[in-house]
Motif scaffolding. Structure first.
Motif, PDB file in Angstrom:
ATOM      1  N   UNK A 291      -5.591   0.135  11.723  1.00 45.68           N
ATOM      2  CA  UNK A 291      -5.445  -0.988  10.785  1.00 45.68           C
ATOM      3  C   UNK A 291      -4.532  -2.042  11.393  1.00 45.68           C
ATOM      4  N   UNK A 292      -3.487  -1.568  12.067  1.00 43.27           N
ATOM      5  CA  UNK A 292      -2.538  -2.509  12.667  1.00 43.27           C
ATOM      6  C   UNK A 292      -3.180  -3.269  13.827  1.00 43.27           C
TER       7      UNK A 292
ATOM      8  N   UNK B  81      -3.259  -7.409  13.384  1.00 41.65           N
ATOM      9  CA  UNK B  81      -2.810  -8.266  14.491  1.00 41.65           C
ATOM     10  C   UNK B  81      -3.663  -9.522  14.631  1.00 41.65           C
TER      11      UNK B  81
ATOM     12  N   UNK C  48       2.565 -10.419   5.107  1.00 42.90           N
ATOM     13  CA  UNK C  48       2.468 -10.327   3.654  1.00 42.90           C
ATOM     14  C   UNK C  48       1.372 -11.206   3.093  1.00 42.90           C
TER      15      UNK C  48
ATOM     16  N   UNK D 110       0.845  -1.198   0.000  1.00 36.07           N
ATOM     17  CA  UNK D 110       0.000   0.000   0.000  1.00 36.07           C
ATOM     18  C   UNK D 110       0.878   1.245   0.000  1.00 36.07           C
ATOM     19  N   UNK D 111       0.613   2.149  -0.910  1.00 38.58           N
ATOM     20  CA  UNK D 111       1.399   3.398  -0.969  1.00 38.58           C
ATOM     21  C   UNK D 111       1.067   4.245   0.258  1.00 38.58           C
ATOM     22  N   UNK D 112       2.098   4.746   0.889  1.00 34.86           N
ATOM     23  CA  UNK D 112       1.869   5.472   2.127  1.00 34.86           C
ATOM     24  C   UNK D 112       1.368   6.887   1.839  1.00 34.86           C
TER      25      UNK D 112
ATOM     26  N   UNK E 249     -10.407   3.569   8.785  1.00 32.27           N
ATOM     27  CA  UNK E 249      -9.435   3.169   9.810  1.00 32.27           C
ATOM     28  C   UNK E 249      -8.099   3.847   9.525  1.00 32.27           C
ATOM     29  N   UNK E 250      -7.476   4.441  10.527  1.00 29.11           N
ATOM     30  CA  UNK E 250      -6.158   5.026  10.290  1.00 29.11           C
ATOM     31  C   UNK E 250      -5.080   3.961  10.469  1.00 29.11           C
ATOM     32  N   UNK E 251      -3.833   4.398  10.343  1.00 27.38           N
ATOM     33  CA  UNK E 251      -2.676   3.499  10.358  1.00 27.38           C
ATOM     34  C   UNK E 251      -2.688   2.560  11.573  1.00 27.38           C
TER      35      UNK E 251
ATOM     36  N   UNK F 142       6.155   3.628  13.938  1.00 27.94           N
ATOM     37  CA  UNK F 142       6.106   2.164  13.967  1.00 27.94           C
ATOM     38  C   UNK F 142       7.459   1.517  13.763  1.00 27.94           C
TER      39      UNK F 142
ATOM     40  N   UNK G  22       0.217   9.963   6.942  1.00 30.70           N
ATOM     41  CA  UNK G  22       0.502   8.769   7.739  1.00 30.70           C
ATOM     42  C   UNK G  22       1.990   8.519   7.902  1.00 30.70           C
TER      43      UNK G  22
ATOM     44  N   UNK H 102       7.509 -12.907  -2.019  1.00 29.38           N
ATOM     45  CA  UNK H 102       7.402 -12.376  -0.670  1.00 29.38           C
ATOM     46  C   UNK H 102       8.439 -11.306  -0.363  1.00 29.38           C
TER      47      UNK H 102
ATOM     48  N   UNK I 180       4.788  -4.848  10.102  1.00 30.41           N
ATOM     49  CA  UNK I 180       3.568  -4.305   9.493  1.00 30.41           C
ATOM     50  C   UNK I 180       3.932  -3.171   8.537  1.00 30.41           C
TER      51      UNK I 180
ATOM     52  N   UNK J 280       2.984   8.200  11.505  1.00 31.66           N
ATOM     53  CA  UNK J 280       2.667   6.870  12.036  1.00 31.66           C
ATOM     54  C   UNK J 280       3.721   5.854  11.628  1.00 31.66           C
TER      55      UNK J 280
ATOM     56  N   UNK K 259       3.244  -4.126   4.531  1.00 30.86           N
ATOM     57  CA  UNK K 259       2.012  -3.609   3.952  1.00 30.86           C
ATOM     58  C   UNK K 259       2.152  -2.255   3.292  1.00 30.86           C
ATOM     59  N   UNK K 260       3.337  -1.689   3.256  1.00 30.04           N
ATOM     60  CA  UNK K 260       3.481  -0.347   2.704  1.00 30.04           C
ATOM     61  C   UNK K 260       4.696  -0.261   1.822  1.00 30.04           C
TER      62      UNK K 260
ATOM     63  N   UNK L  41      -6.696 -11.756  22.571  1.00 32.88           N
ATOM     64  CA  UNK L  41      -5.493 -10.927  22.504  1.00 32.88           C
ATOM     65  C   UNK L  41      -5.498  -9.937  23.652  1.00 32.88           C
TER      66      UNK L  41
ATOM     67  N   UNK M 266      -7.499  -5.324   4.154  1.00 30.59           N
ATOM     68  CA  UNK M 266      -6.964  -4.062   4.635  1.00 30.59           C
ATOM     69  C   UNK M 266      -7.557  -2.881   3.860  1.00 30.59           C
ATOM     70  N   UNK M 267      -7.720  -3.066   2.543  1.00 30.83           N
ATOM     71  CA  UNK M 267      -8.254  -1.977   1.739  1.00 30.83           C
ATOM     72  C   UNK M 267      -9.673  -1.627   2.167  1.00 30.83           C
TER      73      UNK M 267
ATOM     74  N   UNK N  93      -9.522   0.386   5.145  1.00 30.98           N
ATOM     75  CA  UNK N  93      -8.998   1.705   4.806  1.00 30.98           C
ATOM     76  C   UNK N  93     -10.145   2.603   4.357  1.00 30.98           C
TER      77      UNK N  93
END
Lengths: 290, 278, 418
Positions: free
Chosen positions: B184-185, B190, B164, A1-3, B179-181, A14, A7, A288, B95, A10, B99-100, C2, B171-172, B175
């Protein structure tokens, strides 16, 4: 996903803890290793000696031996350990009766202190009262009655590798965890087509955990490159340096206060590891890692 | 259900493999238990003979002499804290990476993975200096920090792989739901990566539990030392009380096995039992 | 699920962080002593008694705290780390392997002025004992524990082979080995794991017998090294099939269970003949000086032994603390306390102490033979003065035992290690 722009904060947040810890406990020490590897540092004084540590190391038979032994260990990891773990994971993934018990049991060696396991296997391989020889003698190989497995130049490495296979549980657990995420829908569809268990394993489960299999190979190869405990505890590189591996060699250099040379050996080891890692990624070409 | 010849063969093959590896894995454990119930003299005479009398007092002696109770509590505190921090930090990093797309991502991932191949035994002096510099010598937090860091590469490597493989669509969708960053995590990724978290967490816990060199190097008070110190209590330069050591080893295994069973059984089975369909 | 796990973890984590923060302050001087005489070590009981007595006698002013070091290898690595990056512990023990680096670091307390100013303290040491430990006019270590490593043999097994006395030369010794082998037993216990301890002691004996006690000063080119390896080559023909790769537990275990007839180790092993040996073993054991090589420079009755561990202290900036450290060192070296340590553990000390008359028979025999010995040569480990060579010894020995190299080749392997 393009950031997205908003964000970025964030994202930084992270990755920051990992980067800080990594910088502190990996980058700094490795830089330290690298710098001191060009000196004759003995713990107190250090003089710049150029490449002397490196040339001396490559002129040592036992060091070159350690590198080739390590490459054997890596090869074993990729060709024997992980494939075996895959087979067991696939079989346990059927979830036939009692599979959870087997999973736990196969993992047990992982949690037992290695000092104790090494003592057991040293006793198993013992030439005077070991069980291995007893069994071989029992089934008719009387030549092996007093064979010293770990103390013989031809069999010491094989015995060590044979022993290390009791740790397949580690990789089995990773692959088994991956099968947990596979949807039942796939298998339902296959069942309608009348597929056998073997076909389902081969055509559904195996492809879906392929990337995990590659991950395990990379992990296993690297673990075996930095192999220390089994060798240190069971043979300490002997007899006659025939089972020497890199980290045991490094440990010995540090114990005799040749810290500069030990660190040079550490740098060489990291370099070999980096080459292995990069070529494995190329070789396995898993989507991957892109 | 009917079986043809090949599936019969497969059935036999399966059980032969599983049973033989179970023997491989379980034998050391049984021997350990047996050896811990002998006397030292019996053990040195023949390691594989049954003891004349089962020496159950080896266990009470071991617990009393080495003070195992306190050491186990220390180990539990240190290992759970280090595992929690390690999994938190490495899953956050994984993450971000998995994912980014962002500048320097591949370099970051490659560097962290390369951390796996660092020979930790070669870093005694740097680690000693760093922990002293941070003023964390002889503290539980010092050990927690080191264990957390040492396990980072492997955990990040494993977790990236698990993140992955989670379908992008999930996730999309979240989004689009706004949901923010962080949400989403925490809320989406999780729970879906639970098998990976459990696996990496198990490994990390066992690494902390079994680590000995840094536990001795970075601490000096018996009050904060770990269970591995309790095991080493029975051996020294010239004399080894093997049976005492084995009793301590058997006791030390129980918490690790419990963690393994708890993580694997609860988390993974909870997952496959229903909620998620890929 | 969790959530509950997270909750559990955070509770544990927060509680840890809190305990970490709490610190204790006091006016007492605290002396930190990383000690290897802990756990199952034979000296641990009396050492902890001595510390307790010292603490209660100085209660409120000095407190000695033992840091338990159960693994010698890691202890040595930690001490190296402390020597090279930080401050030394207040008091600690050093083996011969670390004496030189400790002195060169300049971080160790010079005890010479303290000994000089207290004639009573100086007098507990035999004449010249402290002087011979000075380096560059400084006394950075206080010799403490000693050891000797004579032959111990099983009289019963030797008698069965037709020998009442232990042979005085290697020629006779190997003949005896033949005879022992013929009775179905094995002659010697050997090992090559770790530092190859037992075999290293045999090698030291052969070395001193071939080249005399000063052989180490002449270096590896001396023919005595080849001769000593020749002895070892033969020795490995009369040992158990698991000797290559065996550790101390395996090689000692063979002797404790009467599978081998001859063994070599220090006085600390005496108690184990009773505790871990087969019943009646202790009564059957004899002590003898090692055999001699005919034509060698050694003298009959020569012993091998030396310094086991020495006491040392880190430099102090606070004079009051320095005094406290010296006070504790004096306490550890009083003849009465040393006698107590020796009696309870079977260890030998350099300090002149009156030992009780009911010491173990084997200890007394060793002490007498040592007193009569023409010399006490150093072990290869302590005498060689080179850690790399000592560390390569097990590899050279196993190569020799397996026929990979000749005795000359084994010496070459040692030379290459430098």
């Amino acid at each position: 996903m393009q950031i997205k722009k908003d964000e970025v904060v964030w994202l930084l947040l992270f990755i920051a803890p990992a980067i800080i810890l990594f910088f502190l406990f990996f980058i700094i020490p490795i830089l330290f290793l690298f710098v001191t590897s060009f000196t004759n540092w003995d713990g107190i004084s250090a003089e710049f000696v150029g490449l002397e540590n490196y040339t001396k190391l490559f002129n040592k038979k036992s060091f070159v031996r350690a590198i080739t032994n390590n490459l054997y260990w890596c090869l074993t990891a990729a060709l024997i350990t992980v494939p075996l773990a895959l087979i067991i994971a696939l079989l346990l993934a059927h979830r036939s009766r009692g599979w959870k018990v087997f999973r736990t049991v196969l993992f047990i060696p992982q949690v037992v202190s290695s000092a104790a396991i090494a003592m057991l296997w040293a006793a198993m391989f013992n030439a005077e009262y070991g069980l291995v020889n007893f069994l071989l003698d029992y089934i008719g190989f009387s030549d092996y009655k007093n064979h010293n497995w770990l103390g013989n130049i031809r069999t010491a490495n094989a015995a060590l590798i044979g022993f290390s296979l009791c740790y397949v549980g580690y990789f089995m657990v990773i692959m088994l965890a991956k099968t947990a995420g596979i949807s039942e829908d796939y298998y339902d569809a296959a069942n309608i087509d009348g597929a056998s268990q073997f076909q389902k394993d081969l055509h559904i489960t195996a492809p879906l955990i392929k990337s995990t299999f590659f991950l395990c190979i990379i992990l296993a190869v690297i673990f075996n490159l930095r192999q220390f405990e089994y060798v240190y505890l069971m043979t300490a590189g002997g007899p006659a340096n025939k089972t020497q591996v890199l980290v045991v060699y490094i440990w010995n250099e540090l114990s005799v206060q040749r810290l500069g040379r030990g660190n040079a050996a550490g740098v060489i080891m990291i370099a070999i590891g980096a080459i292995l890692l990069l070529s494995l990624r190329k070789l396995l070409k898993s989507e991957t890692y892109n | 259900m009917q079986r043809d010849l090949s599936s019969n063969f497969y059935f036999i093959f399966k059980w032969v493999i599983i049973i033989s590896f179970v023997f491989y894995a379980v034998f050391p454990f049984l021997w350990l238990v047996l050896a811990s119930l002998k006397t030292n003299a019996e053990l040195l005479d023949d390691p594989f003979k049954l003891p004349a009398v089962f020496q159950f007092q080896n266990y009470s002696n071991a617990i009393r002499e080495a003070g195992l109770g306190k050491l186990i509590i220390n180990s539990l505190v240190i290992s759970t804290s280090a595992t929690f921090l390690n999994i938190l930090f490495s899953s956050m990093c994984a993450f971000a990476i998995a994912r980014h797309t962002f500048w320097g991502k591949n370099v970051l991932f490659l560097m962290i993975t390369a951390g796996i191949l660092v020979p930790l035994n070669a870093l005694i002096i740097p680690y000693f200096a760093i922990i002293n510099f941070l003023n964390l010598y002889d503290t539980r937090f010092g050990l927690i920090l080191v264990y957390c860091a040492v396990g980072l590469p492997v955990s990040t490597f494993i977790l990236t792989e698990f993140f992955k493989s989670i379908p992008k669509e999930i996730e999309e969708a979240s989004f689009l739901d706004g949901c923010n960053f962080a949400a989403r995590y925490f809320r989406i990724m999780l729970p879906l990566a639970l098998p990976g978290l459990a696996t990496a967490g198990t490994f990390q816990f066992i690494l902390c539990w079994n680590e000995f060199i840094y536990a001795m190097l970075l601490t000096s008070s018996t009050d904060i030392r770990t269970i591995q110190f309790g095991i080493s209590y029975f051996t020294n330069q010239f004399f080894s009380d093997y049976v005492g050591m084995f009793a301590a080893v058997v006791i030390s295994i129980l918490p690790s096995i419990t963690v393994f069973v708890l993580f694997q059984e609860r988390v993974i089975n909870g997952l496959t039992a229903g909620s998620v369909k890929g | 699920m969790i959530k509950s796990i997270l909750k559990l973890f955070s509770v544990v984590f927060i509680s840890t962080s809190l305990t970490v923060i709490s610190t204790v302050a006091s006016a007492e001087i605290t002396i930190n002593w990383p000690s290897i005489w802990v756990g199952k070590d034979s000296k641990s009981t009396v050492i902890s008694e001595l510390v307790d007595e010292f603490n209660s006698a100085n209660s409120g002013s000095i407190k000695v705290v033992i840091e338990e070091q159960t693994d010698y290898d890691i202890y040595a690595q930690k001490l190296t780390a402390q020597i090279s990056t930080g401050d030394l512990p207040d008091i600690f023990t050093v083996g011969a392997d670390l004496l030189s680096i400790l002195h060169r670091s300049g971080k160790a307390m010079d005890l010479a002025p303290h000994v000089a100013s207290d004639s009573h303290w100086n007098n507990v040491y035999p004449e010249g004992a402290l002087e011979s430990n000075m380096m560059g006019g400084q006394l950075t270590n206080l010799p403490y524990e000693l050891f000797v490593t004579p032959v111990t043999y099983n009289k019963k097994l030797l008698k069965a082979a037709g020998y009442d006395e232990f042979p005085a030369t290697y020629d006779e010794f190997f003949k005896m080995c033949e005879a022992v082998t013929a009775t179905g037993k094995v002659c010697t216990s050997q090992m090559t794991a770790k530092n190859a301890w037992t075999s290293m002691l045999w090698f030291s004996q052969a070395l001193a017998s071939a080249g005399g006690p000063n052989v180490y000063e002449r270096g590896l080119d001396d023919p005595a090294f080849v001769k000593a390896f020749e002895v070892m080559e033969k020795m490995y023909q009369y040992t158990t099939s698991d000797a290559v790769g065996a550790d101390a537990g395996v090689s000692g275990g063979h002797f404790l269970n009467e599978r081998t007839a001859v063994f070599m180790n220090g006085p600390w092993f005496i108690a184990r003949y009773t505790s871990d040996g087969i019943p009646g073993l202790h009564e059957n054991i004899g002590v003898a000086p090692a055999p001699m090589l005919t034509g060698g420079e050694g003298a009959p009755g020569g012993y091998v032994g030396g310094k086991q561990s020495s006491l040392a202290a880190g430099k102090q900036s606070d004079p009051a603390k320095e005094e406290a450290v010296v006070k504790f060192l004096k306490w550890l070296t009083t003849p009465e306390n040393v006698a107590r340590l020796s009696y309870s553990s079977g260890a030998m000390f350099i300090v002149k102490a009156d030992l009780p008359s009911d010491m173990d028979r084997l200890f007394i025999e060793m002490n007498e033979q040592k007193g009569n010995a023409p010399y006490v040569a150093k072990t290869f480990m302590n005498g060689m003065g080179s850690l790399p060579i000592v560390s390569e010894f097990p590899q050279a020995l196993s190569a020799l035992a397996l026929g990979e190299v000749t005795p000359e080749g084994a010496v070459e392997m040692l030379k290459d290690a430098e």
